[in-house]
Design an enzyme around this catalytic site. Structure first.
Site, PDB file in Angstrom:
ATOM      1  CE  LYS A 169      61.425 -36.725  51.970  1.00 25.89           C
ATOM      2  NZ  LYS A 169      60.866 -36.086  50.760  1.00 25.89           N
ATOM      3  NE  ARG A 187      56.019 -40.426  51.143  1.00 32.70           N
ATOM      4  CZ  ARG A 187      57.281 -40.552  50.719  1.00 32.70           C
ATOM      5  NH1 ARG A 187      58.192 -41.101  51.482  1.00 32.70           N
ATOM      6  NH2 ARG A 187      57.607 -40.104  49.535  1.00 32.70           N
ATOM      7  NE  ARG A 208      65.012 -37.962  42.279  1.00 37.05           N
ATOM      8  CZ  ARG A 208      64.346 -38.129  43.420  1.00 37.05           C
ATOM      9  NH1 ARG A 208      64.866 -37.717  44.566  1.00 37.05           N
ATOM     10  NH2 ARG A 208      63.156 -38.673  43.428  1.00 37.05           N
ATOM     11  NE  ARG A 263      62.633 -42.138  42.868  1.00 36.57           N
ATOM     12  CZ  ARG A 263      62.383 -41.647  44.081  1.00 36.57           C
ATOM     13  NH1 ARG A 263      63.377 -41.314  44.873  1.00 36.57           N
ATOM     14  NH2 ARG A 263      61.141 -41.479  44.515  1.00 36.57           N
ATOM     15  NE  ARG A 317      57.286 -39.068  43.846  1.00 38.87           N
ATOM     16  CZ  ARG A 317      58.502 -38.824  43.333  1.00 38.87           C
ATOM     17  NH1 ARG A 317      58.666 -38.711  42.023  1.00 38.87           N
ATOM     18  NH2 ARG A 317      59.537 -38.694  44.115  1.00 38.87           N
TER      19      ARG A 317
HETATM   20  P1  AMP Z   1      60.516 -41.614  48.211  1.00 43.21           P
HETATM   21  O1  AMP Z   1      61.737 -42.316  47.732  1.00 43.21           O
HETATM   22  O2  AMP Z   1      60.556 -41.251  49.654  1.00 43.21           O
HETATM   23  O3  AMP Z   1      60.133 -40.459  47.306  1.00 43.21           O
HETATM   24  O4  AMP Z   1      59.317 -42.674  48.082  1.00 43.21           O
HETATM   25  C1  AMP Z   1      58.965 -43.244  46.844  1.00 43.21           C
HETATM   26  C2  AMP Z   1      57.602 -43.914  46.970  1.00 43.21           C
HETATM   27  O5  AMP Z   1      57.655 -44.976  47.938  1.00 43.21           O
HETATM   28  C3  AMP Z   1      56.461 -43.026  47.444  1.00 43.21           C
HETATM   29  O6  AMP Z   1      55.891 -42.273  46.373  1.00 43.21           O
HETATM   30  C4  AMP Z   1      55.485 -44.067  48.014  1.00 43.21           C
HETATM   31  O7  AMP Z   1      54.816 -44.756  46.970  1.00 43.21           O
HETATM   32  C5  AMP Z   1      56.436 -45.062  48.669  1.00 43.21           C
HETATM   33  N1  AMP Z   1      56.737 -44.709  50.072  1.00 43.21           N
HETATM   34  C6  AMP Z   1      57.955 -44.348  50.563  1.00 43.21           C
HETATM   35  N2  AMP Z   1      57.872 -44.098  51.880  1.00 43.21           N
HETATM   36  C7  AMP Z   1      56.575 -44.303  52.231  1.00 43.21           C
HETATM   37  C8  AMP Z   1      55.854 -44.184  53.455  1.00 43.21           C
HETATM   38  N3  AMP Z   1      56.449 -43.798  54.588  1.00 43.21           N
HETATM   39  N4  AMP Z   1      54.522 -44.459  53.433  1.00 43.21           N
HETATM   40  C9  AMP Z   1      53.914 -44.860  52.305  1.00 43.21           C
HETATM   41  N5  AMP Z   1      54.523 -44.982  51.106  1.00 43.21           N
HETATM   42  C10 AMP Z   1      55.852 -44.708  51.065  1.00 43.21           C
END
Ligand code: AMP
Length: 212
Positions: free
Chosen positions: A13, A88, A127, A160, A171
């Protein structure tokens, strides 16, 4: 142009959002990036969410909705935006619907990137990102410079904290339990475009543009 990029963690994404952002000159809004910045800056929000991100669970909907509402008010988002990693959960998707109705936005493009779980684990464990500017690297497909410093800004290149296999698998579990119902939500509304996200970034992007 209002776009939601949807898919499991590691589906690509962020990479597609960056290209779309350059092409259409609209911001990439990544809730994950906003949360990571809050953690890095040691803000109250950052302290509250740090352990949640570390475990791979989701941050509560109320916190996320407040972030999104504030972000969509900013001037750079008036002509469109790309949502990356949001919504999400079903409550987030419904709250977004209300927000967009208020803004009279009805032509939302929802893009779903499909990638097999084992490829996701492989992509995410390899990554790497620049701690300072966020540039993406990958040990297999786009390795970082040998000195471990970012080629754009000289920052440190790190993994990360949530890109370890245990957290990645959690996740994915969270994704299937809480996020994949959102796909059906948009499918029923009839504005979902599904793409195979397992190929090269440039090829997927071409396909994406063709659909848009
Ligand atoms: P990402 O960078 O999108 O993989 O997000 C990393 C982490 O941030 C996720 O595993 C969640 O803990 C939190 N997070 C990001 N976006 C959301 C969302 N829309 N709702 C809830 N938690 C989020």
């Amino acid at each position: 142009m209002e776009i939601i990029l949807f898919g499991a963690p590691g589906a690509g994404k962020g990479s597609q959002a960056k290209l779309l952002s350059q092409n259409y000159n609209i911001p990439q809004i990544s809730t994950g990036d906003i949360l990571r910045k809050a953690i890095k800056d040691r803000t109250e929000l950052g302290k509250k969410v740090e352990s949640i991100l570390q475990s791979g669970e989701l941050v509560p909907d109320e916190i996320i909705m407040q972030l999104i509402e504030e972000r969509l008010e900013q001037q750079d988002a008036v002509n469109g935006f790309i949502l990356d990693g949001f919504p999400r959960t079903i409550p987030q998707a419904k709250a977004l619907d209300e927000l967009l109705n208020k803004k009279n936005i009805s032509n939302l493009h929802v893009i779903m990137l499909n990638v097999d779980d084992e490829l996701i684990v492989k992509r995410l464990t390899s990554r790497r990102i620049c701690e300072s500017c966020g540039k993406d690297y990958n040990l297999i497909s786009s390795p970082p410079p040998a000195d471990g410093k970012c080629e754009v800004c000289g920052g440190n290149i790190i993994s990360r904290p949530d890109d370890n296999e245990t957290t990645i698998r959690n996740r994915l579990k969270v994704y299937y339990e809480q996020t994949s119902p959102v796909v059906d939500f948009y499918c029923r509304k009839g504005n979902l475009i599904e793409l195979d996200g397992s190929g090269l970034v440039a090829d997927i992007y071409k396909e994406l543009i063709r659909h848009l």
